[in-house]
Scaffold this motif. Sequence first.
Motif, PDB file in Angstrom:
ATOM      1  N   LEU A 442       0.840  -1.194   0.000  1.00 48.37           N
ATOM      2  CA  LEU A 442       0.000   0.000   0.000  1.00 48.37           C
ATOM      3  C   LEU A 442       0.877   1.246   0.000  1.00 48.37           C
ATOM      4  O   LEU A 442       0.635   2.199  -0.736  1.00 48.37           O
ATOM      5  CB  LEU A 442      -0.901  -0.011   1.230  1.00 48.37           C
ATOM      6  N   TRP A 453       0.790   9.874 -11.789  1.00 41.79           N
ATOM      7  CA  TRP A 453       0.181  11.192 -11.645  1.00 41.79           C
ATOM      8  C   TRP A 453       1.026  12.257 -12.362  1.00 41.79           C
ATOM      9  O   TRP A 453       0.504  13.094 -13.089  1.00 41.79           O
ATOM     10  CB  TRP A 453       0.054  11.483 -10.151  1.00 41.79           C
TER      11      TRP A 453
ATOM     12  N   ARG B 107     -12.992  10.673 -21.696  1.00 34.98           N
ATOM     13  CA  ARG B 107     -12.449  10.108 -20.459  1.00 34.98           C
ATOM     14  C   ARG B 107     -13.560   9.980 -19.407  1.00 34.98           C
ATOM     15  O   ARG B 107     -13.688   8.966 -18.721  1.00 34.98           O
ATOM     16  CB  ARG B 107     -11.336  11.037 -19.950  1.00 34.98           C
ATOM     17  N   LEU B 140     -10.302   2.460  -8.530  1.00 34.86           N
ATOM     18  CA  LEU B 140      -9.509   3.214  -9.510  1.00 34.86           C
ATOM     19  C   LEU B 140     -10.383   4.192 -10.289  1.00 34.86           C
ATOM     20  O   LEU B 140      -9.982   5.324 -10.537  1.00 34.86           O
ATOM     21  CB  LEU B 140      -8.813   2.253 -10.471  1.00 34.86           C
ATOM     22  N   TYR B 143     -11.169   7.066  -8.079  1.00 30.78           N
ATOM     23  CA  TYR B 143      -9.994   7.952  -7.996  1.00 30.78           C
ATOM     24  C   TYR B 143      -9.897   8.839  -9.226  1.00 30.78           C
ATOM     25  O   TYR B 143      -9.752  10.062  -9.134  1.00 30.78           O
ATOM     26  CB  TYR B 143      -8.737   7.101  -7.832  1.00 30.78           C
ATOM     27  N   SER B 147     -10.504  13.006  -9.392  1.00 30.80           N
ATOM     28  CA  SER B 147      -9.457  13.889  -9.911  1.00 30.80           C
ATOM     29  C   SER B 147      -9.744  14.302 -11.347  1.00 30.80           C
ATOM     30  O   SER B 147      -8.838  14.644 -12.087  1.00 30.80           O
ATOM     31  CB  SER B 147      -8.102  13.184  -9.845  1.00 30.80           C
ATOM     32  N   ASN B 150      -8.239  17.750 -13.307  1.00 29.14           N
ATOM     33  CA  ASN B 150      -6.923  17.452 -12.749  1.00 29.14           C
ATOM     34  C   ASN B 150      -6.011  18.661 -12.685  1.00 29.14           C
ATOM     35  O   ASN B 150      -4.874  18.567 -12.257  1.00 29.14           O
ATOM     36  CB  ASN B 150      -6.262  16.306 -13.501  1.00 29.14           C
ATOM     37  N   VAL B 156      -7.100  16.682  -7.123  1.00 31.24           N
ATOM     38  CA  VAL B 156      -6.061  15.650  -7.172  1.00 31.24           C
ATOM     39  C   VAL B 156      -5.814  15.086  -5.778  1.00 31.24           C
ATOM     40  O   VAL B 156      -5.728  13.875  -5.569  1.00 31.24           O
ATOM     41  CB  VAL B 156      -4.774  16.230  -7.778  1.00 31.24           C
ATOM     42  N   ILE B 164      -5.990   5.970  -1.519  1.00 33.47           N
ATOM     43  CA  ILE B 164      -5.140   5.346  -0.504  1.00 33.47           C
ATOM     44  C   ILE B 164      -5.992   4.722   0.592  1.00 33.47           C
ATOM     45  O   ILE B 164      -5.747   3.589   1.020  1.00 33.47           O
ATOM     46  CB  ILE B 164      -4.144   6.378   0.066  1.00 33.47           C
ATOM     47  N   LEU B 168      -6.325   0.746   1.405  1.00 27.27           N
ATOM     48  CA  LEU B 168      -6.059   0.184   2.730  1.00 27.27           C
ATOM     49  C   LEU B 168      -7.140  -0.834   3.068  1.00 27.27           C
ATOM     50  O   LEU B 168      -6.871  -1.918   3.583  1.00 27.27           O
ATOM     51  CB  LEU B 168      -6.041   1.309   3.767  1.00 27.27           C
TER      52      LEU B 168
END
Lengths: 504, 581
Positions: A442, A453, B107, B140, B143, B147, B150, B156, B164, B168
């Motif tokens: 992670l 990014w 997109r 994903l 995410y 963003s 961007n 972002v 994240i 987790l």
Amino acid sequence: MFEAPSIGDLNIAATLPATLLALGACIFLLVDLFVPKDRKYITALLAAAGLLTSLVLALLSLMNIIEFGSGETAFAGLYIADQFTDVVNVVVLFTGLMGVLVAYNYLDRIGKQRGEYYYLLLFTTVGVMFMGSAGDLVTVFVALELLSIPLYILSGFRWPQEQSEESALKYFILGAFSSGFLVYGIAMIYGATGTTEFRGIWLAVDEIIAQDLSSKYLLLLGAGLTLVGLGFKVAAVPFHMWTPDVYQGAPTSVVAYMSVAAKVGGFAALVRVFASGMSNFVLDGATAAAWQDTMWLIAALTMILGNLVAIVQTDLKRLFAYSSIAHAGYILTAVAAAGSAAVTNEAAQAVAIYLAAYAFTNIGVFAVIISVEKDDSSNTGLDSLRGMSRTQPLLAASMTLFMFSLTGIPLTAGFVGKWFVFKSAIAADLFPVAVIGVLTSLVSAYYYLRIVWLMYFEEGEPQVYIPWPLASAISLAVVGTLLLGIFPYLLQEMAQDIVLAFGR
Amino acid sequence: MDWLIILTIGIPWLGAGLIWLLEERQSRLQHTLAVVFALAAGVAALAMLPSTTEQVELRIKIGSVFGDFTFVPDGLGVFLAVVATVVGSLAVIFSVDYMHGEAQLGRYYSLVLLFIGAMAGLVLADSLLLLFIFWEITALCSYSLISFYNDDPKAVEGGIKALIITQLGGIGLLVGALVIYAYQGDYQISRFLNEPEVLPTNMLSVMAFGCLIAAAAKSAQVPFHTWLPGAMEAPSPISALIHAATMVNAGVYLLARFYPAFEEVDGWTTAVISVGLLSAFLAALMALFATDLKRALAYSTISQLGYMVYAVGTGAIFASQFHLLSHAVFKALLFLSAGAVIHSVGTRDMRQMGGLGKQMPFMRAVFIVGALALAGLPFFNGFWSKELILEDGLHEGPVWAYVGMLAGAGITALYTFRMVWLVFYGERRGSGHIHEAGRLMKLSTGLLAAGTLTTWLLIGVFGEMLENTLIYHHLHVESAPTLLEEIITAPATLLALSVVAAGLLGWWFRAPLAGIAASFKPVGQAATSDFGFEWINRRVTDWTNAGANALRTTQTGSLNWNVFGIIGGLIVVLVILALGA
């Protein structure tokens, strides 16, 4: 009474892929004398052809289409030609081929287009192959030197550039130092067991355990010293400190090759020595081999340190040096799992699978770094990738795939590798290590995805240089990463016949 | 049946691929294709409804490594797939107006469709590994869509944070999959639910709590909720679809799915109830003090998800899933109408709004419908499902939790009316021209408003479907009239309604009560600072960075230290080996 073995007993044919390459390297060395300076592509082509020939032979043997020689041992037990050998051979030969592809134009650019590069690369490859097929500690040592010495030279290939020279010298001094540990460890093991052959060691260990002989202390010392010597090669913490400096200083094409090949060799030897030779070294009252605790502790440290320090790196080559340390930690987890008798083979398979998956991805990463690096070896900072998706959409997409694979996101090769490693760790009751592994993955997502990014969400006009050999290397890496990720049974089929534990 | 599953997942993915390939200037075609593919997926999902079953209906053999990828279209899965695709279609329709003239439409739509397909796959999958893969794909997509703008650093940052934290959580799931495989030999969820005893007790609790962490991270529950307010940087249709109606429900789904296996694990149900209670209560307080319209709605989502988690903890699987349905509909409605308002006003700050009802009567009407359902007023869909949760909670759960949830319901009413008032009533506090929303915006919100008024009628059918196909849960759901009668006549309902009424009155008489309100100021401050959870987040990242920097100093580059490291390592290795001997 000495009895000379006949040539037939040596079973030389079984070593064909390795010996052929060694022979080829020697011949190319001579041929190169007559290749004019401006036509070194001939040497490169010869090297590639040699690698390819061996690769095809190794693949045939891996898929059991042709079995070279008869039986699994050659040179009276010094060499083992089993499934593990085949896998290591295929992985490292492929790596070598990629190494030639990424190097050719790079050497032109840095003005170091010399024949030595190619045959030194072939010699290291042979070294790795012999490490993977070692049946005896003596073979391990000789192969280790054959693997290391050309790499020391290659690291300094950009002389008189100071960084490159420093890198070579540092690598050499520390490498020689840790080789000393390995030799000393081998001596101790010989002292304890009276042999250097793995099968003999294995039998002797059984004896030592059964009768509780005091030579077990000698064996422990030997195991510790060997672990240090090989731990250095695979860049395990705390023997990792050479890695960032060497990776940063050495020519990038060398790093691309070395980051995979040296690891493959080191881990192949680790698995052979510990999983095969000493998996039965179970002391009283323990459930797993005596070296397991040490191994998993080192694995955990390696994963934690590698991933954490990678976060704060700003140079791509250093960042991926730490990343390669971190990945060594994951593989070590599987090596540690091999200490549990019931899991030995499964763990060895996991190591082989991880190495194969890692080879594709990591070479791809360094190939991308080569494409942005300037001729004076500058511009390897993280910034050099900024905004790459605008000018180089395909290259950015490839790099993104590699980052996903290194993070271990499903449908990439990296995920498959991690999956098998953690599975073997859990099967060996090393649950905490598996959890550390997953948690540090992670953490790794942070710095890998930061690269994605940078490429996609930041402005910049990166200048890249991609001649066709480099482009084809990157494409091969992409195909491999995807293929193994989407069809993981390819890897499993390849590895499932790996049997390293004696007597089971 | 098997091809319906393939269609439900495949159609949106196909659409995603096609739209990705289109040129940027063909924006009309992009809009049209997105709507067509989303609707087609919705139809395919709806077509699964009549034939739900607990059997494996689709088995994809992918070699021996990861086992077979299997799908079970049972009541729970199909129902959630329907929610994902239908709300997804409405969000896409809304987007045609909302995203009009934006760059990078390809997109946007590709990711939305990819998400819809993955979400349908997530709930239909019967292989835990496959579930994990879909789980990661949704993370994903979430995410990338957070963003989406961007060039905005906040967007972002919000995206990375969401990724994240949910990653987790994903770890909990991955560990669960490894554990199941280690003991069961495959990843079949249904096999595991049938016989959870294959796992030793300690492994079962590892897995149970792993799944709880995964669920809390995905469903934005305390203490992992901090990513959801940050995710509000996404375009509003995304907030409605991913961060209100579908993806955030995945956690609740996971808990509900595994409930039969985990209910006997020591302390698990209590932990689940506590997580739900804390989230429901604290997030309601945060919503009360939020000034950003979308963040207020985000906190409200956390709070409502808390109700569902709490319901799972008390064993009220049906109630939790029924509330999930209601919430998906009314919260999507609230987000979309809020999106229309924001689109028109150009700010998300409620202090800049006010009095918008005159210019946007339609949006006011539908927003109020959604708000009343959120507050739990009869006879909107939110009323029935929330009452069902509270009633089951009173009978099955601990009293302390019930009291907290009840108080939460009161605060919910309070913040809901505050929100409606600040946005649509009073005097206009900002400036600039206001225009009424576009036609397609009205269409999608109108349909959702109709749903808010009517989905509770499905209570009987829905209950029957779950009862018949969730065989490991041993549900017993009453028939619709009995259920409705029970809810209306239960004393719990009266209690809850009076609390809601108290919340309403509290808002109505806010001027006379100002003195009391002032004494709650510290609470308000704590709530606006996210009760310190945000602080913990920052500290964790800071510490990780500091740790990394500290470790970096071990890399001196000097040979002597390197040799020292090797020798030190050797000594440690030998000591450990000697200790073992």
